[in-house]
Enzyme design. Structure first.
Site, PDB file in Angstrom:
ATOM      1  N   GLY A 192      38.795  46.713  38.469  1.00 24.17           N
ATOM      2  CA  GLY A 192      39.415  45.381  37.865  1.00 24.17           C
ATOM      3  C   GLY A 192      38.807  44.344  38.109  1.00 24.17           C
TER       4      GLY A 192
ATOM      5  CD  GLU B 281      35.266  43.831  48.561  1.00 25.03           C
ATOM      6  OE1 GLU B 281      35.947  44.795  47.954  1.00 25.03           O
ATOM      7  OE2 GLU B 281      33.937  44.231  48.963  1.00 25.03           O
TER       8      GLU B 281
ATOM      9  N   GLY C  76      27.371  47.028  44.368  1.00 24.01           N
ATOM     10  CA  GLY C  76      27.148  48.535  44.181  1.00 24.01           C
ATOM     11  C   GLY C  76      25.777  48.797  43.485  1.00 24.01           C
TER      12      GLY C  76
ATOM     13  CG  ASP D 188      21.625  44.424  44.118  1.00 25.79           C
ATOM     14  OD1 ASP D 188      21.217  44.531  42.876  1.00 25.79           O
ATOM     15  OD2 ASP D 188      21.779  43.136  44.562  1.00 25.79           O
ATOM     16  CB  THR D 189      22.684  47.909  48.342  1.00 30.39           C
ATOM     17  OG1 THR D 189      24.097  47.756  48.599  1.00 30.39           O
ATOM     18  CG2 THR D 189      21.852  46.841  48.229  1.00 30.39           C
TER      19      THR D 189
END
Length: 559
Positions: A78, A112, A46, A48-49
């Site tokens: 979390g 993820e 998040g 970064d881009t």
């Protein structure tokens, strides 16, 4: 332990135990609405881009009508992947990891990514990585900012991390075909347009997946074998040629279609070239070459002057592309020489799968990785026979013995089981026993003779319609055949066609063309030829050029 994957909207579950591995086929048909909640899942760092590249990409996808999952609701707050996030990944068609400079600093991003790649292996989730201002080699080998970030995580997290899983995930994602953005070499909006075009094309081409089989029983374990052969050379940049060999009617083409559907999304271009033997005899190799070029390059029409020109164009245009090429039912070495002459015709990571009845043909083309297509085991053969003979109806115990006998005579050959089961649909036990007496006269594995039993059970006019189609109209549109033959059979054509479909002697493809296995075609032509082997003018049907020329020269057509 369970390992599952999806083929042609059927779920295959691998059940692993200490003693054995079994493949169960759950005939649960998954509708698109059940399978996918999102078209695209965006995985990104998040800080970064989010306010830049990923934000622009999200808007462009949304503006194109593409349903995107982007974590704007703090689900990443979390330390672990929430059930909501995992479900969003599971229910997405495509995942786009944006691998930016500080991506590997986030343990959450790495976790993820591991979930995304697991879904890719299990369900065929398409992964399109974007290497944003990062060389792919830094991701693959954990160099530069990626090596530094992982070293910091290792010190900070001590025993709580999954360092090996993260390294494997980064190495694996770097092997997927994606996009690389470097400052000064391209405008960001151009890259965004390319990604949107690729995503849009993939979503719209979902209907181009190949139909595998009405009842793909017994496929799971064989698909797994092919996957193992592919995975053994997954990190090999060379072109992988694999041969699938076995007798006619055993299911080689069915297996190839299942594998094609499972892996086609991993390539820049794909082509399933079916019926190579038949099509090359009818139209020549340059016709097949033009199909490959058209499908892989996405060009509408390619006219080749000669086979040599086709070879030259394939080598020049595809040598830098990662392609999937399946050559179905090859029977001559010259076909391979004109279509996939050697591995250097295609780009690194390409896969060429060849199906053939001739194992020696593979050896002569130096195809070293091969898989012998196995007949169905008794359990799977019985399932297929029951499906064809009783559809989804109840099977009474009185049929147990005759079912076992038919399974024995069919020798695990899917085509034979399919045709026999269809022929005996709705018949009494006594009628089954009568048919079995006919099968007992046929030597094992003589499929053509087994198929002839179904032909013999047709009415005289149905036999004539079948022979007309087998000899002269394979591949024609259904309406064309009905139009051409209605003068001979009046209004009975639709009924006769229905009978032939019910007996599995012909099939109607998704584009309304009449198709059937080449063994069924050979049987029909053999039967017709036997009517007058030496005097073609006395036959009702002529399909060989030399016979037609002889009859015209001799003026020998009989009344």
């Amino acid at each position: 332990m369970l390992h599952g994957y999806v083929i042609n909207k059927c779920i295959f579950i691998e059940v692993w135990s200490r003693s054995a591995t079994k493949t169960l086929l759950l005939m649960a048909v998954i509708s698109p609405s059940q399978a996918f909640s999102y078209d695209v899942f965006l995985n990104f760092r998040g800080s970064d881009t989010r306010q830049g590249f990923t934000g622009y990409l999200n808007k462009a996808l949304h503006d194109s009508g593409i349903h995107v999952f982007i974590d704007d609701e703090g689900l990443q707050s979390g330390k672990i992947i929430t059930p909501e996030l995992k479900e969003a990944i599971e229910k997405s068609r495509i995942a786009i990891p944006v691998l930016s400079t500080n991506y590997a600093s986030s343990s959450f991003c790495l976790d993820e990514l591991a979930v995304i790649l697991d879904c890719s292996r299990r369900n065929g989730l398409l992964v399109l990585p974007v290497f944003y201002k990062v060389p792919p080699r830094h991701v693959r080998h954990q160099q530069g900012s990626y090596g530094e970030a992982l070293a910091r995580l290792e010190k900070r997290l001590l025993e709580e991390h999954n360092m090996e899983n993260w390294k494997m995930a980064l190495k694996e994602v770097a092997g997927h075909s994606g996009f690389h953005f470097e400052d000064g070499k391209e405008y960001e909006h151009k890259l965004v347009e390319k990604i949107v075009e690729r995503v849009f094309s993939f979503i719209n081409n979902g209907e181009e997946r190949l139909h595998v089989a009405d009842y793909p029983v017994g496929l799971g374990s064989q698909v797994l074998e092919i996957r193992k052969l592919l995975d053994a050379r997954k990190n090999d940049a060379s072109v992988n040629m694999i041969g699938i060999h076995g007798m006619g009617g055993v299911g080689k083409s069915t297996l190839a279609r299942a594998v094609y559907n499972l892996i086609t999304d991993q390539f820049e271009g794909s082509c399933f070239l079916q019926n190579v033997r038949e099509e090359s005899n009818k139209h020549g190799l340059k016709h097949l070459q033009s199909i490959i070029l058209s499908q892989v390059l996405g060009m509408k029409e390619i006219n080749l002057a000669s086979e040599q020109q086709g070879i030259s164009i394939i080598k020049n245009r595809l040598k830098r592309k990662k392609v999937l090429l399946i050559l179905d039912d090859v029977d001559q070495h010259k076909q391979l020489q004109g279509i996939a002459g050697s591995s250097d015709w295609f780009g690194p990571g390409s896969i060429v799968i060849i199906t053939t009845r001739d194992k020696q043909l593979l050896a002569s083309h130096e195809v070293k990785t091969t898989h012998e297509m196995k007949e169905l085991n008794k359990e799977d053969a019985l399932k297929l026979l029951k499906f064809k003979a009783f559809k989804n109806g109840e099977v009474y115990p009185s049929y147990t013995e005759v079912l076992d006998q038919v399974v024995t005579y069919a020798s695990g050959i899917p085509l034979a089981l399919e045709v026999i089961g269809s022929n005996l649909f709705g018949k009494s036990v006594q009628e089954w026993e009568s048919a079995i007496k006919q099968y007992k006269r046929i030597p094992n594995n003589q499929i053509r003779e087994i198929l002839e039993v179904s032909f013999d059970s047709l009415g005289e006019e149905e036999k004539s319609v079948f022979l007309d189609i087998a000899c002269c109209f394979k591949g024609y549109k259904l309406w064309e055949i009905e139009e051409k033959l209605c003068a001979l059979y009046d209004n009975c054509m639709k009924y006769h066609i229905g009978v032939l479909i019910e007996k599995s002697l012909i099939k109607i493809s998704h584009d309304e063309r009449v198709t059937f296995h080449d063994l069924i075609e050979d049987m029909g032509k053999k039967i017709d030829h036997q009517q007058s082997p030496r005097e073609p003018g006395k036959r009702r049907r002529l399909w060989l050029h030399e016979d037609i020329i002889q009859v015209l020269k001799d003026n020998s057509v009989s009344d």
